[in-house]
Design a protein around this motif. Sequence first.
Motif, PDB file in Angstrom:
ATOM      1  N   GLN A  21       0.828  -1.204   0.000  1.00  0.00           N
ATOM      2  CA  GLN A  21       0.000   0.000   0.000  1.00  0.00           C
ATOM      3  C   GLN A  21       0.861   1.252   0.000  1.00  0.00           C
ATOM      4  OE1 GLN A  21      -3.439  -0.027  -0.379  1.00  0.00           O
ATOM      5  NE2 GLN A  21      -2.952   2.111  -0.828  1.00  0.00           N
ATOM      6  N   LYS A  22       1.967   1.230   0.740  1.00  0.00           N
ATOM      7  CA  LYS A  22       2.860   2.395   0.776  1.00  0.00           C
ATOM      8  C   LYS A  22       3.483   2.643  -0.595  1.00  0.00           C
ATOM      9  CE  LYS A  22       3.964   2.092   5.693  1.00  0.00           C
ATOM     10  NZ  LYS A  22       4.966   1.725   6.718  1.00  0.00           N
ATOM     11  N   ILE A  23       3.844   1.577  -1.293  1.00  0.00           N
ATOM     12  CA  ILE A  23       4.403   1.724  -2.635  1.00  0.00           C
ATOM     13  C   ILE A  23       3.346   2.277  -3.585  1.00  0.00           C
ATOM     14  CG2 ILE A  23       5.234   0.417  -4.641  1.00  0.00           C
ATOM     15  CD1 ILE A  23       6.730  -1.392  -2.618  1.00  0.00           C
ATOM     16  N   LYS A  24       2.139   1.752  -3.503  1.00  0.00           N
ATOM     17  CA  LYS A  24       1.058   2.254  -4.360  1.00  0.00           C
ATOM     18  C   LYS A  24       0.756   3.724  -4.063  1.00  0.00           C
ATOM     19  CE  LYS A  24      -2.489  -0.522  -4.994  1.00  0.00           C
ATOM     20  NZ  LYS A  24      -3.561  -1.509  -4.776  1.00  0.00           N
ATOM     21  N   ASP A  25       0.774   4.098  -2.787  1.00  0.00           N
ATOM     22  CA  ASP A  25       0.535   5.492  -2.411  1.00  0.00           C
ATOM     23  C   ASP A  25       1.611   6.405  -2.976  1.00  0.00           C
ATOM     24  OD1 ASP A  25      -1.723   4.722  -1.006  1.00  0.00           O
ATOM     25  OD2 ASP A  25      -0.748   4.779   0.965  1.00  0.00           O
ATOM     26  N   SER A  26       2.853   5.922  -3.034  1.00  0.00           N
ATOM     27  CA  SER A  26       3.949   6.748  -3.538  1.00  0.00           C
ATOM     28  C   SER A  26       3.829   6.995  -5.039  1.00  0.00           C
ATOM     29  CB  SER A  26       5.299   6.079  -3.230  1.00  0.00           C
ATOM     30  OG  SER A  26       5.481   4.909  -4.005  1.00  0.00           O
ATOM     31  N   LEU A  27       2.999   6.202  -5.716  1.00  0.00           N
ATOM     32  CA  LEU A  27       2.778   6.379  -7.149  1.00  0.00           C
ATOM     33  C   LEU A  27       1.622   7.332  -7.449  1.00  0.00           C
ATOM     34  CD1 LEU A  27       3.208   2.654  -8.216  1.00  0.00           C
ATOM     35  CD2 LEU A  27       4.615   4.550  -9.019  1.00  0.00           C
ATOM     36  N   GLY A  28       0.971   7.817  -6.412  1.00  0.00           N
ATOM     37  CA  GLY A  28      -0.149   8.718  -6.613  1.00  0.00           C
ATOM     38  C   GLY A  28      -1.267   8.049  -7.392  1.00  0.00           C
ATOM     39  N   LYS A  29      -1.850   8.762  -8.340  1.00  0.00           N
ATOM     40  CA  LYS A  29      -2.976   8.219  -9.110  1.00  0.00           C
ATOM     41  C   LYS A  29      -2.579   7.026  -9.961  1.00  0.00           C
ATOM     42  CE  LYS A  29      -2.509  11.452 -13.023  1.00  0.00           C
ATOM     43  NZ  LYS A  29      -3.198  12.498 -13.829  1.00  0.00           N
ATOM     44  N   PHE A  30      -1.266   6.890 -10.256  1.00  0.00           N
ATOM     45  CA  PHE A  30      -0.811   5.774 -11.090  1.00  0.00           C
ATOM     46  C   PHE A  30      -0.669   4.477 -10.285  1.00  0.00           C
ATOM     47  CE2 PHE A  30       0.948   9.728 -12.883  1.00  0.00           C
ATOM     48  CZ  PHE A  30       0.211   9.759 -14.051  1.00  0.00           C
ATOM     49  N   GLY A  31      -0.817   4.583  -8.977  1.00  0.00           N
ATOM     50  CA  GLY A  31      -0.746   3.391  -8.148  1.00  0.00           C
ATOM     51  C   GLY A  31      -2.087   2.872  -7.701  1.00  0.00           C
ATOM     52  N   LYS A  32      -3.140   3.594  -8.054  1.00  0.00           N
ATOM     53  CA  LYS A  32      -4.481   3.249  -7.573  1.00  0.00           C
ATOM     54  C   LYS A  32      -4.870   1.820  -7.918  1.00  0.00           C
ATOM     55  CE  LYS A  32      -9.322   4.710  -7.853  1.00  0.00           C
ATOM     56  NZ  LYS A  32     -10.307   5.641  -8.482  1.00  0.00           N
ATOM     57  N   ASP A  33      -4.642   1.410  -9.165  1.00  0.00           N
ATOM     58  CA  ASP A  33      -5.028   0.064  -9.594  1.00  0.00           C
ATOM     59  C   ASP A  33      -3.826  -0.848  -9.817  1.00  0.00           C
ATOM     60  OD1 ASP A  33      -7.807   0.736  -9.679  1.00  0.00           O
ATOM     61  OD2 ASP A  33      -7.460   1.765 -11.588  1.00  0.00           O
ATOM     62  N   ALA A  34      -2.672  -0.441  -9.295  1.00  0.00           N
ATOM     63  CA  ALA A  34      -1.450  -1.219  -9.525  1.00  0.00           C
ATOM     64  C   ALA A  34      -1.418  -2.486  -8.668  1.00  0.00           C
ATOM     65  CB  ALA A  34      -0.229  -0.365  -9.218  1.00  0.00           C
ATOM     66  N   GLU A  35      -0.689  -3.470  -9.169  1.00  0.00           N
ATOM     67  CA  GLU A  35      -0.382  -4.672  -8.393  1.00  0.00           C
ATOM     68  C   GLU A  35       1.070  -4.579  -7.945  1.00  0.00           C
ATOM     69  OE1 GLU A  35      -1.099  -8.515 -10.174  1.00  0.00           O
ATOM     70  OE2 GLU A  35      -2.580  -7.643 -11.534  1.00  0.00           O
ATOM     71  N   VAL A  36       1.362  -5.064  -6.741  1.00  0.00           N
ATOM     72  CA  VAL A  36       2.734  -5.100  -6.242  1.00  0.00           C
ATOM     73  C   VAL A  36       3.040  -6.518  -5.776  1.00  0.00           C
ATOM     74  CG1 VAL A  36       4.387  -4.157  -4.585  1.00  0.00           C
ATOM     75  CG2 VAL A  36       2.565  -2.688  -5.493  1.00  0.00           C
ATOM     76  N   HIS A  37       4.188  -7.018  -6.214  1.00  0.00           N
ATOM     77  CA  HIS A  37       4.632  -8.359  -5.838  1.00  0.00           C
ATOM     78  C   HIS A  37       6.103  -8.302  -5.445  1.00  0.00           C
ATOM     79  CE1 HIS A  37       1.018 -10.329  -7.629  1.00  0.00           C
ATOM     80  NE2 HIS A  37       1.086  -9.298  -8.453  1.00  0.00           N
ATOM     81  N   PHE A  38       6.497  -9.126  -4.473  1.00  0.00           N
ATOM     82  CA  PHE A  38       7.884  -9.125  -4.007  1.00  0.00           C
ATOM     83  C   PHE A  38       8.616 -10.385  -4.455  1.00  0.00           C
ATOM     84  CE2 PHE A  38       5.584  -6.643  -0.659  1.00  0.00           C
ATOM     85  CZ  PHE A  38       6.125  -5.405  -0.999  1.00  0.00           C
ATOM     86  N   LEU A  39       9.797 -10.176  -5.057  1.00  0.00           N
ATOM     87  CA  LEU A  39      10.677 -11.264  -5.440  1.00  0.00           C
ATOM     88  C   LEU A  39      12.029 -11.047  -4.776  1.00  0.00           C
ATOM     89  CD1 LEU A  39       8.528 -10.950  -7.921  1.00  0.00           C
ATOM     90  CD2 LEU A  39      10.026 -12.599  -9.027  1.00  0.00           C
ATOM     91  N   VAL A  40      12.935 -11.990  -4.953  1.00  0.00           N
ATOM     92  CA  VAL A  40      14.168 -11.973  -4.163  1.00  0.00           C
ATOM     93  C   VAL A  40      15.299 -11.194  -4.819  1.00  0.00           C
ATOM     94  CG1 VAL A  40      15.979 -13.402  -3.143  1.00  0.00           C
ATOM     95  CG2 VAL A  40      13.589 -14.109  -2.960  1.00  0.00           C
ATOM     96  N   GLY A  41      15.559 -11.416  -6.114  1.00  0.00           N
ATOM     97  CA  GLY A  41      16.721 -10.796  -6.745  1.00  0.00           C
ATOM     98  C   GLY A  41      16.438 -10.294  -8.148  1.00  0.00           C
TER      99      GLY A  41
END
Length: 348
Positions: free
Chosen positions: A46-66
Amino acid sequence: MEDSIIHFESDYMEGCHPKILEKIAQINFQKQVGYGQDDFCQSAKQKIKDSLGKFGKDAEVHFLVGGTQTNSTVISCVLKPWQGVVSAKSGHIAVHEAGAVEYTGHKVMEIGHKDGKIQAEELQEYLQTFKDDGNNTHMVEPGMVYISHPTEYGTLYSKDELKNISAVCKKYDIPLFLDGARLGYALASFETDVTLQTIGEFCDVFYIGGTKVGAMFGEAVVITKKDLIPHFFTMIKQHGALLAKGFLLGVQFDTLFTDNLYFEISKNAIETAMYLKQKMLEKGYKLYLDSPTNQQFFIVENEKLKKWDEKIGYCFIEKYDTTHTVVRFATSWATKMDDVERLIENLE
């Protein structure tokens, strides 16, 4: 054990920011659900999406290792079996990932570059040439464009350059993927007009590098184009890239995106790199190209490098001519000015 070598080979030579270690120690014995379904991952996303402003509203975020794992996974999940990915000839996926993309069955389609950067005009010509080729059904189809920011030469795309490349990609209906392994250092540069929101606006998928920017390990993939990679969570696991202890990624990115820590610590790499460049120029060393980020490239006599090898850690880039070599010094979020001073004092 004390190390007498002064290390500037890369920007992932330290462990992680102390705040991350403190947080991991704090929650070490707390039970966490697996595979990124924990509260830390949800908060970080959510913090990453918030940092994108309006471009993060419908974004997906996934975490990988490297980074290599991320590039290979994202590219192979976006491309159809008959498609390849367009990259600068100098691109990381084309040169320094041991054929990881090709290993998934997809060709890296190399085009020219200017100091590591793809030019929109050349990309347009490349894609149109394929489209106009009467035999293109027998050929690998360009299905994605890959860029990195910074590039392999530490150079940066401007906002207009990203906008123009994005426009070409949209014209041919192919996604634009930005490798952000060193993204923090790009955004912290004194010479950039690109923000995280700029990247969210013009890139269909990108990732925020943690491994090289304060995390112990980890990259945060951000998909801004809706339905670009259906069932990506499942496909991450299919690629062996889903970390069971996903909360360890969530804790790190949640910490990095609290109180702008990611952006604040990135500034240190730029400040120390600019000081290093200034001092080396004063000593008479010649730049290979002028990088505004944490990677600095110099042309050095081979005989001088033999003396350096005993006391200075640097990265070999390429042979310049029969008597000179291009080398790189990389600073990081953790580089101290004292480290730079020691380096300068030990240069021949």
